[in-house]
Design a protein around this motif. Structure first.
Motif, short mmCIF file in Angstrom:
data_model
loop_
_atom_site.label_atom_id
_atom_site.label_comp_id
_atom_site.label_asym_id
_atom_site.label_seq_id
_atom_site.Cartn_x
_atom_site.Cartn_y
_atom_site.Cartn_z
N ARG A 108 48.11 70.62 69.97
CA ARG A 108 48.95 71.82 69.87
C ARG A 108 49.32 72.41 71.23
O ARG A 108 50.23 73.21 71.33
CB ARG A 108 48.25 72.88 69.03
N GLN A 109 48.59 72.03 72.27
CA GLN A 109 48.92 72.50 73.61
C GLN A 109 48.41 71.50 74.63
O GLN A 109 47.56 70.66 74.33
CB GLN A 109 48.31 73.88 73.87
N THR A 110 48.95 71.59 75.83
CA THR A 110 48.50 70.73 76.93
C THR A 110 48.25 71.61 78.15
O THR A 110 48.74 72.73 78.25
CB THR A 110 49.56 69.67 77.29
N LEU A 111 47.46 71.08 79.07
CA LEU A 111 47.20 71.79 80.32
C LEU A 111 48.02 71.13 81.42
O LEU A 111 47.88 69.92 81.66
CB LEU A 111 45.71 71.73 80.67
N GLN A 112 48.87 71.92 82.06
CA GLN A 112 49.76 71.39 83.10
C GLN A 112 49.61 72.22 84.36
O GLN A 112 49.39 73.44 84.30
CB GLN A 112 51.22 71.45 82.63
N ARG A 113 49.74 71.56 85.51
CA ARG A 113 49.81 72.31 86.76
C ARG A 113 51.28 72.60 87.05
O ARG A 113 52.09 71.69 87.15
CB ARG A 113 49.19 71.52 87.91
N THR A 114 51.62 73.87 87.16
CA THR A 114 52.99 74.30 87.43
C THR A 114 53.02 75.05 88.76
O THR A 114 52.01 75.15 89.46
CB THR A 114 53.50 75.22 86.31
N ASP A 115 54.20 75.60 89.08
CA ASP A 115 54.32 76.40 90.30
C ASP A 115 53.45 77.65 90.25
O ASP A 115 53.18 78.28 91.28
CB ASP A 115 55.78 76.81 90.51
N HIS A 116 53.03 78.02 89.05
CA HIS A 116 52.20 79.23 88.86
C HIS A 116 50.73 78.89 88.72
O HIS A 116 49.91 79.75 88.39
CB HIS A 116 52.68 80.00 87.64
#
Length: 280
Positions: A128-136
Motif C-alpha cells: 500500500r505504500q513504499t519508502l522513497q528518498r526524495t528532495d525532502h
C-alpha cells in the motif's frame, strides 16, 4: 517521466498528436535512456492518452500504435536454493532478505511495509505504500501503478520470517524504551524510524561477500523469486501479478526464457511420448 514527455511532445497539440509523433519521440530517447525506462515512458503516455480518449479529448489513443524498443534478454546468473540458504542466516535484517526472496517485493516496498498491511492468520500482505528518498528526505509514497499496489499470498517461509521479525522487533522496542518511534513499520531502525535504504544495501553487500556471492545484488533476490516460481511451473501472468509489473511484456522480456530444468523435462516428455526413453 514529465521531464521527458514535456520537452519531447509538449509542443504538439493533444488533438493533433499522431502515432508518427509518438514513434519519433520514443526513437529519440534511444541512447538517452535504457530500453526499460523508454518502455515506462511509453506506458505513462499510453495511460494518459487512454484517459483523454475516455473523456473525448482525443479521437483515439495514438500511443497504442507506437512501439517502444525491445528490452532484449540478458542472461543473468540466478541464485540457487543452496546459495540462498548460506546467505540468509543469523542477521538482524535476515527476515527482510528472506521476505524479499519469498515474495519478490522491491526494497522500497519492504521498507514501506506496515504491520497493518500484514495478515498473518490469512497468510497475506498488501502493498500500500513504499519508502522513497526524495528532495525532502525519506518519504512514504503510494505505489507508482495500480498493479504495484497489490495483495500477495504468503508462503510458510514468509510467515515464519515475519513472525521472527515481530519477536525481534518487540525486543528492540523494549530496549529502546521512550525513544521508540511507533510508525508501525515491519522493518524499522532500532528505534522504530524508517530505515535508510542505502544502509540496507550496504548490509546486504557485507552478507553476500561473507557468503562468497560477490556477483549478487539485493534486487537479484526479486529475480531469484521469479525464477524459482517459473521453474516450479508458475504461469507467466501469475508471476507478473506477484511482481507488480505494469505489463506482461515486461515480465516476458525479463523472465520469459524457459528455465533449463523445465526444458529438460520437456525434452524427456518427447522421449516418453515417442517411446524412445533411455535410448539417447
Amino acid at each position: 517521466m514529465s521531464k521527458h514527455l514535456v520537452p519531447g511532445l509538449g509542443r504538439v497539440k493533444l488533438d493533433r498528436l499522431t502515432p508518427r509523433d509518438v514513434q519519433r519521440f520514443l526513437t529519440g530517447l534511444r541512447g538517452k535512456l535504457a530500453p526499460a525506462s523508454i518502455i515506462k515512458v511509453h506506458a505513462v503516455l499510453r495511460v494518459a492518452l487512454a484517459d483523454a480518449e475516455r473523456m473525448d479529448l482525443v479521437p483515439r489513443n495514438v500511443a497504442k500504435a507506437a512501439k517502444p524498443p525491445a528490452l532484449g534478454r540478458t542472461e543473468r546468473r540466478a541464485l540457487t536454493p543452496e546459495e540462498a540458504k548460506t546467505l540468509l542466516t543469523g542477521d538482524r535484517l535476515e527476515s527482510l532478505f528472506v521476505l524479499a526472496l519469498a515474495t519478490g517485493l522491491r526494497r522500497a516496498e519492504l521498507l514501506g511495509l506496515r504491520w497493518s498491511d500484514v495478515d498473518l492468520p490469512g497468510r497475506a500482505l498488501f502493498v500500500r505504500q513504499t519508502l522513497q528518498r526524495t528532495d525532502h528526505g525519506l518519504e512514504f509514497v503510494p505505489p507508482k501503478t495500480h498493479r504495484s499496489a497489490r495483495p500477495l499470498p504468503l508462503s510458510a517461509l514468509a510467515v515464519r520470517a515475519l513472525e521472527a521479525q515481530r519477536v525481534r522487533q518487540a525486543k528492540e522496542r523494549l530496549a529502546a524504551g521512550e525513544v521508540w518511534s511507533d510508525l508501525g513499520l515491519v522493518f524499522a531502525s532500532t528505534i522504530g524510524t524508517a530505515m535508510e535504504p542505502r544502509n540496507v544495501n550496504r548490509r546486504f553487500e557485507q552478507l553476500r561477500a561473507a557468503a562468497g556471492l560477490d556477483w549478487l545484488h539485493l534486487h537479484d533476490l526479486r529475480h531469484a523469486f521469479a525464477t524459482f516460481m517459473l521453474d516450479q511451473g508458475a504461469e507467466l501472468r501469475t508471476v507478473m501479478e506477484l511482481l507488480g509489473h505494469s505489463t506482461i511484456r515486461m515480465t516476458a522480456d525479463t523472465y520469459g526464457h524457459v528455465p533449463l530444468a523445465r526444458a529438460r523435462q520437456a525434452a524427456s516428455a518427447i522421449d516418453r511420448v515417442l517411446g524412445e526413453e533411455g535410448t539417447a
